[in-house]
Design a protein around this motif. Structure first.
Motif: not given
Lengths: 478, 304, 330
Positions: B66-83
């Motif tokens: 669950h932590t790793s899923l959270y981290n992956t979503f965190y990374y995706t949401i943080g990096s993709v739209p702003i990128g």
């Protein structure tokens, strides 16, 4: 015009690459091939020409330790006309060893930590060494430090030869003690003193920023397992079949004690020795970041950290990197009531993987490496321990004067000689367990979980894996 | 079937045969095997032992998953739209007929072709809290002083559990160059006549951007979005190198692919890793289908 | 109007230049660090980062010149780590933090030979190039054949199979990671280059897609004309399509080369002997084994990065075209 130059340039580049790939580096190697395209070193090539058996040794050590080890292997290679040992440094990437062994293409000999051994031995990945060791001098069970022998064996079968080990003591900076008004010759002996001294040794600069700290229980790295045992706790149940740390009040207490070194924002009266989280983390970075540990910028050497738990190798590194540092060695203070213990953080073992194509030769090399030399000098293995300033796995050799003539090193040796050692047990989930210890400390320190919660989570994780392994290979796992 | 048809079928299959064989061996078989392994306890040494749904059941209660899923979503949401936003911005600036535009484009593109291993090692050094470039520069320009007025210090970046993921996201923006080039191509397709019409209507540069540019490049946005999502879900090498394979501190950078790798190759739990792979596939598929479905509402194709 | 345009341009230039600096600074820092002596890599706390490498100064006898705070100009007696200072002919012990070495601008080139020696560079380069070249050859041959089938031959089931190609592009590698490892282990390929090279000869979806898009654009009439002349399908492929598709093939080759040059996960899993390591793996190994040696580490990173940058500059146009091609038709 420009395009012509460009295409000529590219053509030349392609030709260069092709020539480079076809270039005969050694006779017999013309075209780089699928399997082993690159030749080894010159001596190795000569050894091939002489028809010697080449055995591969995967070395866990790296950097200067690897070079030292290699110099001993060279000595063996020069003494031989039948066998040549080529060494490879694989470093911390344990998965290299795991994948190689599990895919049936292992090295002939490998060095590893106890965790790798206990992860692979239950699957029958290493050859049992009991019978062979019985034929060797100085390889009786009582020759070794008990914790090393236990690490090397599972259910009575020995799968590895203990090579080097460590033990930790408290190091203190005498100059810093003097400046803080403490007796520079008197280290803390109780937990209360440790905390009291640490508070006195916290030095603030003119702008209030912290310039020096006294102590942190996780410098230079994690000691969660040790502190739990020092507090008298048991991480495992009696028959070593499960982790029960969350149910052990002493383990919980030890973790809460570690937590107390970082200020809790909700606590109006933090202990005097507690530091802000950012400060604590910045000092921790001082050790971990950018290889500062083995350099003159090590925070203990520069006087930024006044007391630290460290291993015997510092007896060489401090004179090398910080010749002017005045320092002392003493046992790490322990809570009262518990029996005196010492902490041995790592055990390095040599094993022969099943599937090794040159098992006989591998054992010949190990026999040479671990036997005293013909002229009566200690074994090459002991030389290695001495060169890298670790302790040897053998009690009999650790008592040698080369290890005890330095009074500071002698304190370390004495710890291991006189006290039972705390060490990571040989369980198939040893790696997860060790990783979990550090993670639970991080969670607690960052205030993300309570001590019970963190311990319960890691316990569930490790026990779950353990159960799975029992199911998978019930005959191997106890 | 006529002779020509038969001949075409034979030739077609012959020409496609490398892929057909390759697909069956290197994609379909592993895919099917992965389904089987996901129901087994398997360490890659001993033969797999059928354990039914136990891996999937374990995934339900695995806190680190669950932590790793959270981290992956965190990374995706943080990096993709702003990128994507950043790369559109850069592309719009680059799209003006400026002198030296090729040089800028090259500079933005460079980080994406440099081997990830080299850049990870480099960024490890940049983020070093004590002596790294970033904090060094922040000190020099007075940010440290400014923060200290409010009682804060410079972040410890990768070694602080709250800053480690933002650090990785920050680092990902360094690689927007690939998307910039794609957006540039998209921008080149926008007919000048549309801008001229907008200008006649009295639209300023910002209104032109919102009303003309943005709608016209929505197909490119969709492409970059899908690619970005897939890439973010597979994020591995950087975090493996920068955290020495641990995903620390306190699992704050343990992303899904890293956890899967740990399970498979460090803890030799290949069955569980296969089950994790399947779950990831399901998620990526669902997300991609979701994005594609929603795209009907916001993507405008030329000529429609 | 002209004035407004000029201002707009200047603003755009300024913005772009500022952003470019952000993009390029890490590279500059990498090169700069690779030319620094070990002792100068960590700036002392509170001091700004050093952009241009400086070296310690030595006197004629090879002694390091240092400044002792309070007594400037006092020199160090011994060059090495002993921090003994001569003050008026008297020896004095000082803390290392009390002395500042005298420096001048100077490059510490020795990091490069040191890195080369430690890393077995030429062997690693040979391995990397061998893998890259084989994979490029495999990809170009197999993908162009398959793309030809998907674009220029009409056969039942073709479009369905092409959907499969597109679908596998979306497949995360994590799903097949474990079974592929087991498969290669069963085939006896682990510990060799085979798992990295052989699959390339069976087509890679992305490049099949890329080449198919290109082949679709070649007029049908050319094939028909050749067919009337009695050309076989293979003949058309070799004599008509391939000569016309050089740019697309070059793009595919270039992409594949760059990808392989940087590939990390597969070599990490499958290569087990240091004589087989690629540059990327060797660099990572070097990083974990010589953690403290940032100078040689950055030197190695520079060496791995520079060929790619050079290649990129040489082939920029092909490159951008390729990206554009995939992006637009996606």
């Amino acid at each position: 015009m420009g395009r012509t130059y460009l295409s000529w340039g590219l053509t030349a580049l392609v030709c260069a690459v092709v020539i480079f790939l076809l270039w005969p580096v050694r006779s017999g190697w013309v075209l780089a091939s699928f399997d082993a395209p690159a030749p080894g070193t010159d001596p190795e090539h000569d050894a091939i020409q002489q028809g010697r058996t080449i055995i591969t040794y995967w070395d866990r050590s790296q950097g200067h330790e690897y070079e030292m080890h290699n110099s001993l292997v060279d000595e063996f290679n020069k003494s031989q006309d039948k066998i040549y040992v080529r060494t490879v440094s694989i470093g911390w990437r344990i998965e290299k060893l795991l994948t190689a062994i599990s895919s049936g293409a292992p090295p002939d000999v490998c060095s590893m930590d106890g965790q790798a051994l206990s992860q692979l031995a239950p699957q029958g990945c290493f050859i049992p060494l009991n019978d062979w060791m019985a034929t060797q001098p100085n390889m009786r069970e009582e020759d070794f430090f008990p914790h090393m022998y236990e690490t090397a064996s599972m259910n009575g079968t020995v799968y590895g030869i203990p090579c080097t080990t460590d033990v930790y003591c408290l190091l203190w900076n005498k100059e810093a003690f003097r400046k803080a008004g403490l007796d520079p010759e008197r280290p803390p002996r109780t937990m209360e003193e440790l905390q009291e001294f640490a508070a006195k040794l916290t030095v603030r600069g003119p702008n209030g920023e912290i310039e020096q700290i006294g102590f942190l229980p996780w410098l230079p790295w994690d000691f969660t397992y040790m502190w739990g045992r020092f507090f008298g706790g048991n991480w495992f149940n009696e028959d070593f079949s499960a982790v029960v740390s969350a149910q052990d009040p002493q383990i919980v207490k030890s973790l809460e004690w570690q937590r107390s070194w970082v200020k809790d924002p909700s606590d109006p009266n933090p202990p005097a020795y507690a530091l802000d989280k950012d400060v604590a983390q910045a000092f921790y970075n001082g050790f971990s970041a950018g290889g500062a540990y083995f350099s003159a910028t090590n925070p203990f050497y520069t006087g930024k950290v006044a007391m630290i738990h460290e291993g015997e190798w510092q007896c060489t590194f401090i004179p090398k990197y910080a010749p002017n540092l005045e320092w002392g060695v003493a046992p790490i203070p322990q809570p009262e009531g518990a029996p005196p213990l010492c902490y041995s953080g790592s055990c390095v073992l040599d094993g022969v993987p099943v599937g090794s194509k040159n098992m006989e030769e591998a054992l010949t090399f190990l026999a040479w490496y671990y036997a005293p030399r013909a002229d009566g000098r200690p074994s090459p293995a002991s030389d290695y321990a001495h060169m890298i300033h670790n302790l040897t796995g053998r009690k009999t050799e650790a008592a040698h004067e080369r290890f005890t003539q330095d009074p500071k090193f002698a304190v370390f040796v004495n710890e291991l000689m006189t006290k039972p050692a705390i060490f990571y047990p040989s369980i198939p989930v040893g790696r997860q367990f060790a990783d979990e210890c550090q993670k639970s400390r991080e969670y607690v320190m960052f205030g993300q979980k309570t001590a019970e919660q963190a311990l319960l989570d890691s316990q569930t994780m490790v026990n779950g894996e353990w159960d799975r392994l029992r199911l998978e290979a019930p005959e191997h796992v106890q | 079937m006529t002779r020509t048809e038969r001949r075409d079928l034979r030739n077609g299959l012959l020409f496609a045969s490398p892929y057909i064989i390759g697909f069956l061996t290197f994609t379909f078989y592993p895919f099917a095997a992965s389904v089987y392994y996901s129901f087994c306890s398997f360490n890659a040494i001993d033969p797999p032992v059928w354990t039914g749904l136990s891996n999937y059941r374990q995934m339900m209660s695995d806190g680190y998953l669950h932590t790793s899923l959270y981290n992956t979503f965190y990374y995706t949401i943080g990096s993709v739209p702003i990128g994507i936003a950043l790369s559109i911005l850069l592309a719009v600036f680059l799209n003006q007929k400026l002198r030296g535009m090729a040089a800028y484009r090259t500079i933005f593109f460079l980080p994406t072709i440099v081997p990830v291993v080299a850049t990870s090692v480099l960024w490890l050094w940049v983020f070093n809290a004590e002596s790294g470039l970033l904090n060094g520069v922040l000190r020099q320009i007075g940010v440290e002083w400014l923060l200290s007025q409010f009682g804060y210090g410079l972040p410890n970046w990768l070694s602080d559990e709250n800053w480690s993921m933002p650090s990785l996201i920050l680092m990902s923006f360094w690689g927007v160059g690939g998307a910039v080039v794609i957006f540039l191509a998209g921008l080149a397709e926008v007919p000048d006549s549309l801008y001229e019409v907008a200008e006649i209507d009295g639209a300023g540069p910002i209104r032109k951007f919102w009303n003309v540019t943005l709608p016209m490049i929505t197909p490119t946005i969709l492409f970059n979005l899908v690619m970005g999502l897939i890439g973010a879900f597979q994020y591995f090498t950087q975090v493996y190198i920068m955290t020495a394979g641990t995903g620390g501190p306190a699992n704050s950078t343990l992303v899904y692919a890293l956890y899967l790798y740990q399970k498979a190759f460090m803890y030799l739990n290949m069955g569980y890793a296969s089950a994790m792979g399947w779950m990831l596939f399901a998620m990526v598929l669902a997300l991609t289908v979701g994005v594609m479905y929603s795209s009907k509402r916001w993507v405008h194709y030329h000529g429609e | 109007m002209g004035n407004r345009n000029a201002i707009k341009r200047i603003v755009a230039h300024l913005l772009l230049a500022a952003t470019s600096v952000l993009f390029i600074v890490p590279f500059v820092w990498m090169v700069s660090t690779s030319l620094k002596h070990e002792s100068r890599i960590f700036p002392e706390s509170g001091k700004p980062p050093e952009w241009i490498p400086r070296t310690d100064q030595f006197d004629e006898q090879g002694r390091r010149l240092i400044i002792y705070e309070g007594k400037p100009g006092v020199e160090l007696k011994d060059v090495d780590d002993k921090k003994v200072i001569l003050v008026d002919g008297q020896e004095l012990n000082v803390w290392p933090s009390d002395v500042t070495p005298q420096t001048r601008i100077g490059f510490h080139w020795q990091n490069y030979p040191k890195a080369f020696a430690t890393m077995n560079f030429w062997v690693n380069l040979r391995n990397t190039l061998f893998i890259c070249v084989s994979v490029v050859i495999g990809t170009v041959i197999s993908c162009s054949l398959v793309a030809y089938s998907f674009s220029r031959i009409e056969w039942p089931g073709r479009d369905a199979l092409f959907v499969v190609v597109l679908a596998t592009m979306m497949l995360p590698y994590e799903v097949t990671l474990v079974p592929l490892f087991v498969l290669y282990k069963w085939l006896g390929w682990t510990g060799s280059f085979k798992p990295l090279i052989i699959p390339a000869f069976f087509g890679t979806p992305f490049y099949i897609f890329l080449l198919r898009q290109f082949f679709m654009g070649i007029p049908r009439d050319l094939s028909s004309a050749a067919r009337i002349d009695g050309c076989s399908e293979l003949g058309i492929f070799m004599n008509v399509i391939i000569p016309l598709s050089k740019p697309a093939l070059a793009t595919a080759a270039l992409f594949m080369f760059l990808f392989q040059w940087a590939d990390f996960l597969n070599p990490l899993i499958y290569l087990q002997d240091d004589r087989q390591y690629t540059l990327a793996i060797a660099l990572q190994q070097f990083q974990s084994n010589h953690e403290s040696e940032w100078g040689p580490l950055m030197a190695m990173s520079t060496v791995i990065t520079v060929p790619i940058i050079v290649l990129f500059f040489l082939t920029q146009r092909t490159f951008i075209q390729g990206i554009t091609m995939t992006g637009l038709k996606g």
